[in-house]
Design an enzyme around this catalytic site. Sequence first.
Site, PDB file in Angstrom:
ATOM      1  N   HIS A   1       0.829  -1.215   0.000  1.00 69.82           N
ATOM      2  CA  HIS A   1       0.000   0.000   0.000  1.00 69.82           C
ATOM      3  C   HIS A   1       0.866   1.269   0.000  1.00 69.82           C
ATOM      4  O   HIS A   1       2.037   1.218  -0.376  1.00 69.82           O
ATOM      5  CB  HIS A   1      -0.989  -0.049   1.174  1.00 69.82           C
ATOM      6  CG  HIS A   1      -1.688  -1.373   1.263  1.00 69.82           C
ATOM      7  ND1 HIS A   1      -2.676  -1.763   0.384  1.00 69.82           N
ATOM      8  CD2 HIS A   1      -1.491  -2.434   2.100  1.00 69.82           C
ATOM      9  CE1 HIS A   1      -3.082  -2.978   0.692  1.00 69.82           C
ATOM     10  NE2 HIS A   1      -2.371  -3.417   1.710  1.00 69.82           N
TER      11      HIS A   1
ATOM     12  N   GLU B   1       1.787 -11.874   5.157  1.00 75.21           N
ATOM     13  CA  GLU B   1       0.887 -11.185   6.086  1.00 75.21           C
ATOM     14  C   GLU B   1       1.488 -11.435   7.460  1.00 75.21           C
ATOM     15  O   GLU B   1       1.371 -12.516   8.023  1.00 75.21           O
ATOM     16  CB  GLU B   1      -0.538 -11.747   5.984  1.00 75.21           C
ATOM     17  CG  GLU B   1      -1.190 -11.583   4.623  1.00 75.21           C
ATOM     18  CD  GLU B   1      -1.652 -10.150   4.339  1.00 75.21           C
ATOM     19  OE1 GLU B   1      -1.437  -9.272   5.202  1.00 75.21           O
ATOM     20  OE2 GLU B   1      -2.224  -9.915   3.259  1.00 75.21           O
TER      21      GLU B   1
ATOM     22  N   HIS C   1       3.129  -7.118   4.303  1.00 74.24           N
ATOM     23  CA  HIS C   1       1.771  -6.681   4.638  1.00 74.24           C
ATOM     24  C   HIS C   1       1.421  -7.048   6.083  1.00 74.24           C
ATOM     25  O   HIS C   1       2.106  -7.831   6.733  1.00 74.24           O
ATOM     26  CB  HIS C   1       0.744  -7.364   3.716  1.00 74.24           C
ATOM     27  CG  HIS C   1       0.802  -6.920   2.300  1.00 74.24           C
ATOM     28  ND1 HIS C   1      -0.048  -5.974   1.783  1.00 74.24           N
ATOM     29  CD2 HIS C   1       1.629  -7.296   1.283  1.00 74.24           C
ATOM     30  CE1 HIS C   1       0.234  -5.781   0.508  1.00 74.24           C
ATOM     31  NE2 HIS C   1       1.264  -6.572   0.183  1.00 74.24           N
TER      32      HIS C   1
ATOM     33  N   GLU D   1      -1.480  -0.121   8.107  1.00 73.20           N
ATOM     34  CA  GLU D   1      -0.689  -1.157   7.448  1.00 73.20           C
ATOM     35  C   GLU D   1       0.407  -0.538   6.585  1.00 73.20           C
ATOM     36  O   GLU D   1       1.526  -1.056   6.521  1.00 73.20           O
ATOM     37  CB  GLU D   1      -1.600  -2.035   6.590  1.00 73.20           C
ATOM     38  CG  GLU D   1      -0.870  -3.151   5.869  1.00 73.20           C
ATOM     39  CD  GLU D   1      -1.771  -3.958   4.944  1.00 73.20           C
ATOM     40  OE1 GLU D   1      -1.268  -4.913   4.318  1.00 73.20           O
ATOM     41  OE2 GLU D   1      -2.973  -3.623   4.839  1.00 73.20           O
TER      42      GLU D   1
END
Length: 281
Positions: free
Chosen positions: A75, A245, A167, A112
């Site tokens: 992101h 993740e 992430h 995040e």
Amino acid sequence: MRALPASLLAACGLIATACGGTDSGGAAAGQVARAAATTPASASTPTQAKSQAHAKPQAVAGPLEGKTIVIDPGHNGGNYRNPTAINRKVNVLTKWKPCDTTGTETASHYTEAAFSWDVSNRMVKILKARGAKVKLTRADNNSVGPCITQRAAIGNKAKADAAISVHGDGAPATDHGFHIIMPKKINGPVDPVVAASSRLGIAVRDAYTKGTGMPFSNYIGSKALDYRNDLGGLNLSTVPKIFIECGNMRNAGDAAKFKDPAFRQRIAVALADGLQHYLKA
């Protein structure tokens, strides 16, 4: 007048007339020559010894010397400011998806994007210290994008030996733990590196478990391994690549760890170790 070096004096002793010396000068030079002949060839002059003492030690190549690693911090902190740009659909070969998203955040609004940016920059320092060439897919945490297609292209252009996208998940608060996402074959550009990506994923999983103590995800994957064919960052990659993740940012326990700088450093070291284990295997 500068004194003649011993080597030149020795030569003069052997060929006195060539150096313009007298008989006595020739004898003296001969004595010098005999003295030089009895001196070990390896002996250093005071000047040479001083020079050697101050010589810089040769650099030792790091374990990742010659390797190129691309890190994709998930992101971007400015994505929320331009929904039109990040919602633009792009082709990931198996479907059309938004260019990017804002990502998730903890209950206390630690995003995040900020988490992935911090961990990724810590990794850069560690990997460079180990000799690797490292490239990030974004330059800051206040811009928009790049799109998921561009992130894959950056790794491809760099001809990375390994690429990793960092992430934090946004699952329900009762879920916890980490998992690794790896590509599937899709009759596309990723197919030749699917097997290598799986090996990379397993190496990173094992190092992450050892280095952080984080448990395997209790809500997705098998033993923290998940294979997908709907992520543009994987589908379009021509180099070995995985997503991690690191945990669930919506879970209070995982979130508390992520907000701790010391724990983020542990994450960075563990991920660097996993990359190194894969690249040195």
